[in-house]
Design a protein around this motif. Structure first.
Motif, mmCIF file in Angstrom:
data_model
loop_
_atom_site.group_PDB
_atom_site.id
_atom_site.type_symbol
_atom_site.label_atom_id
_atom_site.label_comp_id
_atom_site.label_asym_id
_atom_site.label_seq_id
_atom_site.Cartn_x
_atom_site.Cartn_y
_atom_site.Cartn_z
ATOM 1 N N LYS A 34 0.827 -1.202 0.000
ATOM 2 C CA LYS A 34 0.000 0.000 0.000
ATOM 3 C C LYS A 34 0.864 1.256 0.000
ATOM 4 O O LYS A 34 0.585 2.212 -0.733
ATOM 5 C CB LYS A 34 -0.942 -0.021 1.205
ATOM 6 C CG LYS A 34 -2.046 -1.062 1.056
ATOM 7 C CD LYS A 34 -2.770 -1.365 2.347
ATOM 8 C CE LYS A 34 -3.664 -0.298 2.841
ATOM 9 N NZ LYS A 34 -4.443 -0.707 4.036
ATOM 10 N N GLU A 35 1.923 1.273 0.783
ATOM 11 C CA GLU A 35 2.834 2.424 0.815
ATOM 12 C C GLU A 35 3.431 2.681 -0.564
ATOM 13 O O GLU A 35 3.484 3.826 -1.024
ATOM 14 C CB GLU A 35 3.958 2.186 1.815
ATOM 15 C CG GLU A 35 3.540 2.216 3.256
ATOM 16 C CD GLU A 35 4.668 1.791 4.197
ATOM 17 O OE1 GLU A 35 5.812 1.554 3.727
ATOM 18 O OE2 GLU A 35 4.400 1.683 5.403
ATOM 19 N N GLU A 38 0.729 3.942 -3.071
ATOM 20 C CA GLU A 38 0.346 5.321 -2.810
ATOM 21 C C GLU A 38 1.448 6.298 -3.213
ATOM 22 O O GLU A 38 1.159 7.426 -3.618
ATOM 23 C CB GLU A 38 -0.037 5.499 -1.344
ATOM 24 C CG GLU A 38 -1.345 4.819 -1.013
ATOM 25 C CD GLU A 38 -1.674 4.812 0.471
ATOM 26 O OE1 GLU A 38 -0.966 5.475 1.263
ATOM 27 O OE2 GLU A 38 -2.639 4.127 0.837
ATOM 28 N N TYR A 41 1.137 6.126 -7.160
ATOM 29 C CA TYR A 41 -0.175 6.587 -7.628
ATOM 30 C C TYR A 41 -0.806 7.446 -6.529
ATOM 31 O O TYR A 41 -1.664 6.979 -5.780
ATOM 32 C CB TYR A 41 -1.084 5.392 -7.967
ATOM 33 C CG TYR A 41 -0.518 4.494 -9.034
ATOM 34 C CD1 TYR A 41 -0.710 4.776 -10.379
ATOM 35 C CD2 TYR A 41 0.218 3.357 -8.695
ATOM 36 C CE1 TYR A 41 -0.185 3.959 -11.368
ATOM 37 C CE2 TYR A 41 0.745 2.527 -9.678
ATOM 38 C CZ TYR A 41 0.544 2.837 -11.014
ATOM 39 O OH TYR A 41 1.068 2.017 -11.990
ATOM 40 N N PRO A 42 -0.396 8.714 -6.422
ATOM 41 C CA PRO A 42 -0.854 9.571 -5.327
ATOM 42 C C PRO A 42 -2.379 9.719 -5.231
ATOM 43 O O PRO A 42 -2.895 9.987 -4.149
ATOM 44 C CB PRO A 42 -0.193 10.920 -5.626
ATOM 45 C CG PRO A 42 0.967 10.596 -6.496
ATOM 46 C CD PRO A 42 0.587 9.381 -7.268
ATOM 47 N N ASP A 43 -3.101 9.531 -6.334
ATOM 48 C CA ASP A 43 -4.560 9.635 -6.277
ATOM 49 C C ASP A 43 -5.165 8.596 -5.336
ATOM 50 O O ASP A 43 -6.272 8.784 -4.831
ATOM 51 C CB ASP A 43 -5.180 9.479 -7.672
ATOM 52 C CG ASP A 43 -5.016 10.735 -8.520
ATOM 53 O OD1 ASP A 43 -4.806 11.819 -7.941
ATOM 54 O OD2 ASP A 43 -5.107 10.627 -9.755
ATOM 55 N N MET A 44 -4.454 7.527 -5.077
ATOM 56 C CA MET A 44 -4.977 6.505 -4.162
ATOM 57 C C MET A 44 -5.151 7.069 -2.754
ATOM 58 O O MET A 44 -6.017 6.623 -2.013
ATOM 59 C CB MET A 44 -4.077 5.272 -4.148
ATOM 60 C CG MET A 44 -4.170 4.492 -5.452
ATOM 61 S SD MET A 44 -3.374 2.898 -5.386
ATOM 62 C CE MET A 44 -4.353 2.055 -4.180
ATOM 63 N N LYS A 45 -4.351 8.070 -2.413
ATOM 64 C CA LYS A 45 -4.466 8.694 -1.087
ATOM 65 C C LYS A 45 -5.775 9.465 -0.931
ATOM 66 O O LYS A 45 -6.204 9.735 0.174
ATOM 67 C CB LYS A 45 -3.286 9.629 -0.836
ATOM 68 C CG LYS A 45 -1.959 8.920 -0.731
ATOM 69 C CD LYS A 45 -0.852 9.923 -0.526
ATOM 70 C CE LYS A 45 0.500 9.277 -0.621
ATOM 71 N NZ LYS A 45 1.585 10.254 -0.549
#
Length: 80
Positions: A34-35, A38, A41-45
């Motif tokens: 997950k780290e 994220e 793919y910063p949009d996952m945050k």
């Protein structure tokens, strides 16, 4: 370790398709995956939450990912 990650819902848009190939670095836990996702793919945050399934079962962050595991990213589902 190379793994394939299936994407569902809006995560397909983040990944640019229904699946991605991923080389998991270092510790091979769901939390580490997950780290890394994220970071890439910063949009996952932006998601309020999402689940990771390993071999068709929801996985806790401490689960160790093994070669050949099937990984899926499942975003929250809204309905009405």
């Amino acid at each position: 370790m190379d793994i394939s990650i299936l994407a569902f819902g809006i995560v397909k848009e983040f990944f640019g398709g229904p699946a991605i190939a991923w080389e998991l670095q270092g510790e091979r836990t769901v939390a580490r995956l997950k780290e890394e996702l994220e970071a890439a793919y910063p949009d996952m945050k932006k998601l309020r939450s999402y689940l990771v399934a390993v071999n068709d079962e929801y996985a806790e962050d401490g689960l160790v990912i093994r070669p050949g595991d099937e990984i899926a990213i499942i975003p929250p589902v809204s309905g009405g």
